[in-house]
Motif scaffolding. Sequence first.
Motif, short mmCIF file in Angstrom:
data_model
loop_
_atom_site.label_atom_id
_atom_site.label_comp_id
_atom_site.label_asym_id
_atom_site.label_seq_id
_atom_site.Cartn_x
_atom_site.Cartn_y
_atom_site.Cartn_z
N ILE A 32 1.05 -1.47 0.04
CA ILE A 32 0.25 0.25 -0.03
C ILE A 32 1.41 1.48 0.21
CG2 ILE A 32 -2.16 1.50 1.12
CD1 ILE A 32 -2.40 -1.55 2.46
N SER A 33 2.21 1.50 0.90
CA SER A 33 2.78 2.62 1.37
C SER A 33 4.12 2.43 1.41
CB SER A 33 2.25 3.13 2.25
OG SER A 33 2.79 4.96 2.38
N GLY A 34 5.04 3.21 1.38
CA GLY A 34 6.48 2.72 1.60
C GLY A 34 7.21 3.12 -0.06
N ARG A 74 5.65 0.93 -2.77
CA ARG A 74 4.45 1.58 -2.83
C ARG A 74 4.17 1.24 -3.98
NH1 ARG A 74 1.18 7.50 -2.19
NH2 ARG A 74 -0.94 6.40 -2.75
N ASP A 126 -6.30 -4.96 2.15
CA ASP A 126 -5.94 -3.98 1.84
C ASP A 126 -6.31 -3.14 3.28
OD1 ASP A 126 -4.31 -5.07 -0.13
OD2 ASP A 126 -4.77 -3.94 -1.35
N GLU A 148 -4.36 -1.08 5.77
CA GLU A 148 -4.37 0.27 5.95
C GLU A 148 -4.31 0.71 7.02
OE1 GLU A 148 -5.64 3.79 3.41
OE2 GLU A 148 -6.66 2.24 2.83
N ASN A 171 -1.54 2.66 9.75
CA ASN A 171 -1.94 3.70 10.69
C ASN A 171 -2.36 3.61 11.72
OD1 ASN A 171 -2.35 4.90 7.87
ND2 ASN A 171 -4.62 4.63 7.27
N GLU A 230 4.81 -5.61 3.74
CA GLU A 230 4.06 -3.56 4.11
C GLU A 230 5.52 -3.24 5.11
OE1 GLU A 230 1.56 -0.37 3.04
OE2 GLU A 230 1.36 -2.42 2.53
N SER A 252 8.63 -2.17 3.69
CA SER A 252 8.49 -1.46 2.89
C SER A 252 8.21 0.08 3.41
CB SER A 252 7.29 -1.05 2.18
OG SER A 252 6.23 -0.81 0.57
N ARG A 253 7.55 0.05 4.32
CA ARG A 253 7.39 1.48 5.23
C ARG A 253 9.01 1.63 6.45
NH1 ARG A 253 1.10 3.37 6.40
NH2 ARG A 253 0.31 1.41 4.92
#
Length: 201
Positions: free
Chosen positions: A24-26, A29, A46, A50, A54, A78, A81-82
Amino acid sequence: MTRHKQQTGRNMPNNRRDGFVRIISGQWRGRKLPVHDVDGLRPTTDRVKETVFNWLAQDIYQAKCLDLFTGSGGLSFEALSRGAESITMLELDKKAANQLQQNLTTVGATNANVLNTDSLKYLAQTGTPHDLVFIDPPFRKDLIQNIIVLLEANNWLTPHAMIYIEAEKELGEIVTPSHWRLHREKIAGQVCYRLFEREKV
C-alpha cells in the motif's frame, strides 16, 4: 484443511481470485507480489492492512519485527516497505515459504529472513526481543493464548513492544498479561483485529 496447512496464517477462502498481495505505501508502494496458491491461505485485506499500519505509523520505522504464520507476507512486506529495520518471517508451508523468499529477492530486500518452521516450536526457544510482532494464526485452532505465553516467557518482546493480533470475531476476548494495554481494536466482517502495547514490567 490438510495437516501441513494447520499452522499457515491468513486463511484464504476457497473462491480466492487474486494471486498477489499489494503493498500500500512506502518505498515499494503499488508493487504486487505473487502469492502461492496454498490451501488455507488468506492475505490480510488491504482495508485491514491500511488501518493497522495507520495505527503503527509512529512505531514501524526502524522496528525489529517478527511475523508469525506469515502466509502471503502481506504484513511483512508492508512493514519493510515502510522502513522497518528487519523482519523474521515464520511459515510452515514450504511452498509458501519459498514464495516469500522469491518475493524478497524481487524487491531486493536484504533485511528479512524467511524460516520454514512451526511458529510455536520456534517461540518455545529463548529468543531475542522484537519491537513489533504480528500474530495471525489459522482460525479456530486455539493457538493465540499459547503464543502469548511463549512470547512473554522466552524473551521475544522488547519492554514497549507492539503486538498485533488478528483472529476470528467469535473468539471473543483474548486474555493478555496485565502489562499489555489494548491500544486499538476493530472488526471487519468475520475478523477482529487488535493492537496491544506492552508496558515495561
